[in-house]
Write a protein that holds these residues in place. Structure first.
Motif, PDB file in Angstrom:
ATOM      1  N   ASN A  49       0.834  -1.207   0.000  1.00 22.07           N
ATOM      2  CA  ASN A  49       0.000   0.000   0.000  1.00 22.07           C
ATOM      3  C   ASN A  49       0.868   1.257   0.000  1.00 22.07           C
ATOM      4  OD1 ASN A  49      -2.280  -1.597   0.136  1.00 22.07           O
ATOM      5  ND2 ASN A  49      -2.642  -1.251   2.307  1.00 22.07           N
ATOM      6  N   LEU A  50       1.856   1.286   0.886  1.00 24.96           N
ATOM      7  CA  LEU A  50       2.750   2.453   0.974  1.00 24.96           C
ATOM      8  C   LEU A  50       3.522   2.632  -0.322  1.00 24.96           C
ATOM      9  CD1 LEU A  50       4.244   4.709   2.460  1.00 24.96           C
ATOM     10  CD2 LEU A  50       5.767   2.961   3.422  1.00 24.96           C
ATOM     11  N   ALA A  51       4.038   1.538  -0.865  1.00 23.99           N
ATOM     12  CA  ALA A  51       4.799   1.623  -2.117  1.00 23.99           C
ATOM     13  C   ALA A  51       3.938   2.199  -3.237  1.00 23.99           C
ATOM     14  CB  ALA A  51       5.333   0.250  -2.498  1.00 23.99           C
ATOM     15  N   GLY A  52       2.686   1.769  -3.294  1.00 25.13           N
ATOM     16  CA  GLY A  52       1.791   2.276  -4.326  1.00 25.13           C
ATOM     17  C   GLY A  52       1.562   3.764  -4.215  1.00 25.13           C
ATOM     18  N   HIS A  53       1.420   4.250  -2.981  1.00 22.32           N
ATOM     19  CA  HIS A  53       1.243   5.685  -2.791  1.00 22.32           C
ATOM     20  C   HIS A  53       2.497   6.449  -3.193  1.00 22.32           C
ATOM     21  CE1 HIS A  53       0.161   9.531  -0.972  1.00 22.32           C
ATOM     22  NE2 HIS A  53       1.399   9.534  -0.471  1.00 22.32           N
ATOM     23  N   LEU A  54       3.646   6.003  -2.722  1.00 22.91           N
ATOM     24  CA  LEU A  54       4.895   6.711  -3.022  1.00 22.91           C
ATOM     25  C   LEU A  54       5.205   6.697  -4.511  1.00 22.91           C
ATOM     26  CD1 LEU A  54       7.132   5.475  -0.051  1.00 22.91           C
ATOM     27  CD2 LEU A  54       5.910   7.658  -0.253  1.00 22.91           C
ATOM     28  N   ALA A  55       4.773   5.639  -5.210  1.00 21.37           N
ATOM     29  CA  ALA A  55       5.062   5.514  -6.642  1.00 21.37           C
ATOM     30  C   ALA A  55       4.270   6.497  -7.491  1.00 21.37           C
ATOM     31  CB  ALA A  55       4.788   4.084  -7.107  1.00 21.37           C
ATOM     32  N   ARG A  56       3.326   7.170  -6.897  1.00 19.57           N
ATOM     33  CA  ARG A  56       2.581   8.166  -7.670  1.00 19.57           C
ATOM     34  C   ARG A  56       3.505   9.281  -8.163  1.00 19.57           C
ATOM     35  NH1 ARG A  56      -2.579   9.163  -3.567  1.00 19.57           N
ATOM     36  NH2 ARG A  56      -3.434   7.029  -3.626  1.00 19.57           N
ATOM     37  N   GLU A  71       4.476 -16.302  -8.143  1.00 18.51           N
ATOM     38  CA  GLU A  71       3.550 -15.202  -8.386  1.00 18.51           C
ATOM     39  C   GLU A  71       3.213 -14.520  -7.056  1.00 18.51           C
ATOM     40  OE1 GLU A  71       2.698 -14.166 -11.331  1.00 18.51           O
ATOM     41  OE2 GLU A  71       3.741 -15.803 -12.365  1.00 18.51           O
ATOM     42  N   PRO A  72       2.960 -13.221  -7.078  1.00 15.86           N
ATOM     43  CA  PRO A  72       2.631 -12.518  -5.840  1.00 15.86           C
ATOM     44  C   PRO A  72       1.245 -12.888  -5.332  1.00 15.86           C
ATOM     45  CG  PRO A  72       2.416 -11.034  -7.711  1.00 15.86           C
ATOM     46  CD  PRO A  72       3.009 -12.306  -8.246  1.00 15.86           C
ATOM     47  N   PHE A  73       1.092 -12.977  -4.008  1.00 12.59           N
ATOM     48  CA  PHE A  73      -0.232 -13.227  -3.440  1.00 12.59           C
ATOM     49  C   PHE A  73      -1.096 -11.977  -3.567  1.00 12.59           C
ATOM     50  CE2 PHE A  73      -3.333 -13.291   0.005  1.00 12.59           C
ATOM     51  CZ  PHE A  73      -3.880 -14.555  -0.155  1.00 12.59           C
ATOM     52  N   PHE A  74      -0.509 -10.812  -3.269  1.00  7.21           N
ATOM     53  CA  PHE A  74      -1.203  -9.539  -3.432  1.00  7.21           C
ATOM     54  C   PHE A  74      -0.730  -8.876  -4.727  1.00  7.21           C
ATOM     55  CE2 PHE A  74      -0.714  -9.961   1.267  1.00  7.21           C
ATOM     56  CZ  PHE A  74      -2.054 -10.108   1.577  1.00  7.21           C
ATOM     57  N   PRO A  75      -1.601  -8.166  -5.412  1.00  9.24           N
ATOM     58  CA  PRO A  75      -1.172  -7.484  -6.638  1.00  9.24           C
ATOM     59  C   PRO A  75      -0.126  -6.419  -6.348  1.00  9.24           C
ATOM     60  CG  PRO A  75      -3.394  -6.796  -6.008  1.00  9.24           C
ATOM     61  CD  PRO A  75      -3.036  -7.947  -5.125  1.00  9.24           C
ATOM     62  N   ILE A  76       0.863  -6.335  -7.217  1.00 12.77           N
ATOM     63  CA  ILE A  76       1.895  -5.299  -7.089  1.00 12.77           C
ATOM     64  C   ILE A  76       1.329  -3.993  -7.642  1.00 12.77           C
ATOM     65  CG2 ILE A  76       4.249  -4.638  -7.674  1.00 12.77           C
ATOM     66  CD1 ILE A  76       4.012  -7.132  -5.898  1.00 12.77           C
ATOM     67  N   PRO A  77       1.388  -2.901  -6.879  1.00 10.34           N
ATOM     68  CA  PRO A  77       0.799  -1.642  -7.336  1.00 10.34           C
ATOM     69  C   PRO A  77       1.463  -1.123  -8.612  1.00 10.34           C
ATOM     70  CG  PRO A  77       1.291  -1.555  -4.989  1.00 10.34           C
ATOM     71  CD  PRO A  77       1.949  -2.783  -5.510  1.00 10.34           C
ATOM     72  N   PRO A  78       0.732  -0.385  -9.412  1.00 12.86           N
ATOM     73  CA  PRO A  78       1.303   0.209 -10.629  1.00 12.86           C
ATOM     74  C   PRO A  78       2.500   1.089 -10.290  1.00 12.86           C
ATOM     75  CG  PRO A  78      -1.090   0.445 -10.601  1.00 12.86           C
ATOM     76  CD  PRO A  78      -0.703  -0.072  -9.253  1.00 12.86           C
ATOM     77  N   GLY A  79       3.536   1.000 -11.123  1.00 12.60           N
ATOM     78  CA  GLY A  79       4.715   1.833 -10.947  1.00 12.60           C
ATOM     79  C   GLY A  79       5.718   1.322  -9.943  1.00 12.60           C
ATOM     80  N   VAL A  80       5.434   0.195  -9.284  1.00 12.15           N
ATOM     81  CA  VAL A  80       6.344  -0.364  -8.272  1.00 12.15           C
ATOM     82  C   VAL A  80       7.111  -1.538  -8.868  1.00 12.15           C
ATOM     83  CG1 VAL A  80       6.511  -1.506  -6.018  1.00 12.15           C
ATOM     84  CG2 VAL A  80       4.849   0.350  -6.380  1.00 12.15           C
ATOM     85  N   ARG A  81       8.436  -1.466  -8.792  1.00 10.96           N
ATOM     86  CA  ARG A  81       9.280  -2.574  -9.235  1.00 10.96           C
ATOM     87  C   ARG A  81       9.632  -3.469  -8.056  1.00 10.96           C
ATOM     88  NH1 ARG A  81      13.912  -0.584 -10.066  1.00 10.96           N
ATOM     89  NH2 ARG A  81      13.480   1.563  -9.475  1.00 10.96           N
ATOM     90  N   VAL A  82       9.843  -4.743  -8.328  1.00 13.71           N
ATOM     91  CA  VAL A  82      10.240  -5.693  -7.288  1.00 13.71           C
ATOM     92  C   VAL A  82      11.499  -6.423  -7.751  1.00 13.71           C
ATOM     93  CG1 VAL A  82       9.584  -7.691  -5.893  1.00 13.71           C
ATOM     94  CG2 VAL A  82       7.838  -6.028  -6.576  1.00 13.71           C
ATOM     95  N   SER A  83      12.500  -6.437  -6.887  1.00 20.01           N
ATOM     96  CA  SER A  83      13.708  -7.217  -7.162  1.00 20.01           C
ATOM     97  C   SER A  83      13.921  -8.188  -6.005  1.00 20.01           C
ATOM     98  CB  SER A  83      14.931  -6.294  -7.322  1.00 20.01           C
ATOM     99  OG  SER A  83      15.164  -5.563  -6.126  1.00 20.01           O
ATOM    100  N   PHE A  84      14.681  -9.248  -6.266  1.00 14.16           N
ATOM    101  CA  PHE A  84      14.871 -10.305  -5.274  1.00 14.16           C
ATOM    102  C   PHE A  84      16.358 -10.540  -5.042  1.00 14.16           C
ATOM    103  CE2 PHE A  84      10.944 -11.064  -7.572  1.00 14.16           C
ATOM    104  CZ  PHE A  84      10.023 -11.190  -6.533  1.00 14.16           C
TER     105      PHE A  84
END
Length: 419
Positions: A49-56, A71-84
């Motif tokens: 949730n926080l990442a999605g807001h900051l990505a605005r 696959e993610p359990f929760f949808p990844i917000p638009p504009g947020v990248r994920v690395s592992f």
């Protein structure tokens, strides 16, 4: 000890050199250090949730220490990248395999995440942190906060988060917290009570010590009508959630109201699930206390309920309480440390009962079951409470913190406290 002192001496020298060349802080780039971005749990959901807001308005990357699901359990917000850092869905080379079998040297053994990490994740976390030149790094649990405080270079704005509570950590972890958290630029708690605890305990406070609660986002499903004979509970099957206490509480409720059911959403280790199922069967509740597994559409399930039950022994800041309130579902909860009492106003938007008292929880559940008017009044007020924790309202507090931290030059922010 001599090797340790030498290593820290080298680190201080490197940081001093970096500090002389560090650029002006850049709050437009934000990285969030998270245990498992593709997993299921309250911390993961709130971080997304926080990442999605900051990505605005910012470049946002979630750095997931491990990956155990494709696959993610929760949808990844638009504009947020994920690395592992440690992708366990792929085969490792021989060196990676060997390092992954060796225990972590940076995470305290008493930290819950210790069993999920290794020497491999230690090395990759340090490499990731030392590769940063500027931007903001938000770490999300004590073990990661301690590593961030130690290894993040000058020029990187560091923010630690607490998602549970100081008083649930072991003495060994608290000792390290006292020693290192002063090196962070900011530290954020979820509750006011926990903020006061940190103020009393930290010998050298971070640059900013403040409370910012988690935000609740809009969920699928309508506002609950509160006419269904359904009580819902949500959470991982761990000791802290107190589902063993919930079984005891539900026995007299089921006896008095056999037409009502309790649906429990969540999962745990196979052994934990077996034990809970066995408790339910032994109590004769198999027909009225149902283990539903996990659900990615929890809003729909809450909309079909009339009461939300919380049996936790302790809570940092229960997102599920706010999610239930956002659907107009009144909450019955133990008044456990520390989150429920900061959100639930007794007799206004829910009911609070003494902690670890199944009989008291049962009595409150029966009261709401038997009083439709009370359910409606508490539910209406719950919706208003949830609105105060909207993503826009909470996100604005994060925006203000980043703006404040970005005002100074890295040379003005001294890394305080010993290593």
């Amino acid at each position: 000890m001599a090797v340790r002192r030498m290593a820290f001496g080298v680190l201080r020298a490197l940081n001093a050199r970096r500090a002389r060349r560090a650029p002006v802080p850049d709050t437009r780039t934000v990285r969030i250090l998270l245990q498992h971005a593709y997993g299921m749990g309250g911390t993961i959901r709130t971080v997304l949730n926080l990442a999605g807001h900051l990505a605005r308005e910012r470049d946002v990357e979630i750095v997931s220490v491990v990956r155990t699901a494709r696959e993610p359990f929760f949808p990844i917000p638009p504009g947020v990248r994920v690395s592992f850092l440690d992708d366990r869905t792929r085969r490792r080379g021989p060196v990676g395999w060997l390092l992954s079998r060796l225990p972590s040297m940076l995470i305290p053994r008493q930290e819950n995440v210790y069993r999920a990490v290794s020497l491999l994740t230690d090395l990759r976390m340090v490499r990731c942190l030392r590769s940063m030149r500027t931007g903001v790094l938000i770490s999300t649990r004590p073990g990661f906060n301690l590593i961030t405080a130690l290894f993040a270079p000058p020029g990187v704005i560091t923010i630690g988060q607490e998602h549970v509570a100081l008083d649930v950590h072991s003495p060994e972890v608290v000792r390290l917290i006292k020693r290192r958290y002063g090196r962070l630029d900011a530290f954020v708690t979820l509750t006011q009570v926990d903020l006061e605890h940190y103020r009393r305990v930290l010998r050298t406070p971070p640059g900013r010590l403040l409370r910012i609660p988690n935000a609740v986002t809009a969920l699928s499903g309508d506002i609950a009508k509160l006419d269904e004979k359904v009580v819902v509970a949500i959470g991982r099957m761990v000791h802290a959630k107190g589902f063993d206490l919930l079984v005891k509480a539900w026995q007299p409720v089921a006896a008095a109201h056999p037409d009502w059911v309790l649906r429990l959403y969540g999962r745990g280790r196979p052994e934990a699930e077996r034990k809970l199922r066995a408790r339910i069967e032994e109590a004769g509740l198999s027909d009225t206390m149902l283990l539903m597994g996990s659900s990615s559409e929890i809003g729909m399930e809450l909309a079909k309920s009339s009461i939300y039950a919380v049996s936790s022994r302790h809570e940092g800041f229960s997102m599920t309480i706010l999610e239930a309130m956002s659907k107009g579902v009144p909450v019955v909860s133990f008044d456990c440390p520390h989150g429920p009492g900061e959100v639930i106003v007794h007799e206004h938007n829910g009911l609070l009962v003494p902690p670890r008292r199944p009989a008291a929880l049962a009595e409150a559940l029966c009261r709401l079951i038997e009083d439709r008017e009370l359910r409606g009044r508490l539910g209406d007020n719950a919706v208003l409470t949830a609105a105060d924790y909207s993503l826009d309202a909470v996100g604005a507090r994060w925006d203000a913190l980043l703006a404040e931290l970005g005002d100074g030059h890295p040379g003005d922010r001294k890394r305080r406290g010993p290593v």
